[in-house]
Enzyme design. Structure first.
Site, PDB file in Angstrom:
ATOM      1  N   GLU A  97       0.823  -1.202   0.000  1.00 33.32           N
ATOM      2  CA  GLU A  97       0.000   0.000   0.000  1.00 33.32           C
ATOM      3  C   GLU A  97       0.856   1.251   0.000  1.00 33.32           C
ATOM      4  O   GLU A  97       1.909   1.305   0.632  1.00 33.32           O
ATOM      5  CB  GLU A  97      -0.915   0.013   1.225  1.00 33.32           C
ATOM      6  CG  GLU A  97      -1.915  -1.122   1.229  1.00 33.32           C
ATOM      7  CD  GLU A  97      -2.742  -1.172   2.507  1.00 33.32           C
ATOM      8  OE1 GLU A  97      -2.941  -0.112   3.122  1.00 33.32           O
ATOM      9  OE2 GLU A  97      -3.161  -2.276   2.882  1.00 33.32           O
ATOM     10  N   CYS A 334      -3.099   1.192   7.610  1.00 34.89           N
ATOM     11  CA  CYS A 334      -2.010   0.497   6.930  1.00 34.89           C
ATOM     12  C   CYS A 334      -2.214  -1.023   6.976  1.00 34.89           C
ATOM     13  O   CYS A 334      -2.395  -1.609   8.031  1.00 34.89           O
ATOM     14  CB  CYS A 334      -0.683   0.865   7.581  1.00 34.89           C
ATOM     15  SG  CYS A 334       0.721   0.210   6.677  1.00 34.89           S
TER      16      CYS A 334
END
Length: 363
Positions: A97, A334
């Site tokens: 990510e 996250c």
């Protein structure tokens, strides 16, 4: 030249492939500069045939395709705050990510340095699955190139998936490139770590010296060890001493990261501990209310409580910023995008706090 050989993970490998095509140092730097800045490889006023070796010129479309294949966008998740979470697919099919941060004075990007993470922070989705593999230096830079193709990026923070200190060579190679031909100011490259002796040894030696962010999360050594179970056992006071030395050497204040969790590290005892350790330091404390993770019971405190902590710390001489974690409304903490794409079984934890002690145990 076939694009396959450029589907490599490290900048050194890419340089070798370019040299095999007749590139000299200046040609290498040109290719890497245009790539890192998301500019076409035929950019510029000069004709390519006037300065590029013939073999490299012929292979340039394949070179560009190989570089683009290092990181491709699988999905984008824009948020109301102007940020956007990017699920990035690497050449081997693994995903990481990146986050385009909310618009501000400096256009920022948060990048990942590993697929997974070995630190195992109990409040973090990335840490639940362990470490799958390291990212190469080229894969780290590729996240910046991918983001710059979408919007301006003038700051890069290494705060995504992974612990940068566990992939130190690759991260420092990426930082060196981004801080030179990547055209990003050195203080706008932010190396984030839970703390590792190698960081304090290596960062001062590079020609690009990034700013440093240290994940603190508690001033109580025992609680911090439970929250960050596989982080080096550095007492918070010692960690802050090492951070202070780096701050004074570089001229950049240390950023101390504090994920704020209700009933875990939002008490008056932590305010006292922070005031004792950080008052008068060349530092900024970032209070970041927890971004909820499905399957984990940690919660963010009320905004009023978070603001009260920030005010109390200001009064005690600690420069404190109360920050929002980007992309709250798309549940983009996250590791969450990647976890949803893999659909793992949920991991449950219990966090308890009493006036006498903190505890975090696996359910």
């Amino acid at each position: 030249m076939d694009s396959g050989p450029l589907a490599l993970q490290d900048l050194a490998d890419i340089r070798r492939q370019l040299r095999a095509l007749g590139a000299g140092p200046g040609h290498e730097q040109r290719v890497l500069r245009l790539w890192a800045q998301a500019l076409p490889q035929d950019s510029g006023r000069r004709r390519l045939e006037d300065f590029l070796p013939a073999a490299l010129r012929t292979a340039l479309p394949a070179v560009a395709e190989g570089l683009a294949g290092l990181a491709r966008l699988r999905s984008e998740h824009p948020a109301q705050d102007g940020s956007a979470r990017l699920l990035v697919e690497l050449a081997d099919g693994q995903t990481v990510e990146s986050v385009l941060l909310p618009p501000g004075r400096i256009a920022g990007l948060c990048v990942s340095t590993q697929v997974g993470c070995a630190v195992g922070c109990v409040f973090c989705m990335t840490g639940q699955g362990g470490l799958l593999r390291q990212l190469g230096s080229a894969e780290i830079v590729a996240q910046v190139a991918l983001a710059r193709a979408r919007r301006a990026v003038n700051k890069v923070v290494f705060m995504g998936m992974g612990e940068p200190a566990h992939n130190l060579d690759a991260v420092l190679e990426a930082i060196d490139l981004l801080g030179t031909v990547g055209n990003i100011g050195h203080k706008n490259l932010v190396f984030s770590t839970v703390g590792d002796a190698r960081v304090f040894e290596r960062l001062p030696l590079g020609r690009v010296k990034p700013a440093l962010a240290l994940s603190l999360h508690s001033t109580d050594a025992a609680l911090r060890a439970r929250l960050l179970p596989r982080a080096p056992r550095i007492d918070p006071a010692d960690l802050i001493e090492q951070g202070e030395r780096y701050a004074r050497a570089t001229g950049y204040p240390i950023q101390y990261q504090w994920t704020l969790m209700r009933g875990v590290n939002d008490g008056d005892d932590e305010i006292e501990g922070l005031a004792r350790l950080l008052a008068g330091r060349y530092a900024i404390l970032n209070l970041i209310p927890y971004n909820a993770v499905e399957g984990l019971p940690f919660e963010r405190p009320s905004w009023e409580r978070a603001a009260e902590m920030a005010r109390a710390l200001h009064r005690r001489g600690v420069l404190t910023k109360l920050r929002q974690s980007a992309a709250q409304d798309v549940e983009g903490g996250c590791g969450q995008l990647r976890a949803r794409s893999l659909s793992p079984a949920p991991i449950r934890w219990v966090a308890k706090r009493s006036s006498a002690q903190h505890s975090v145990v696996q359910a």
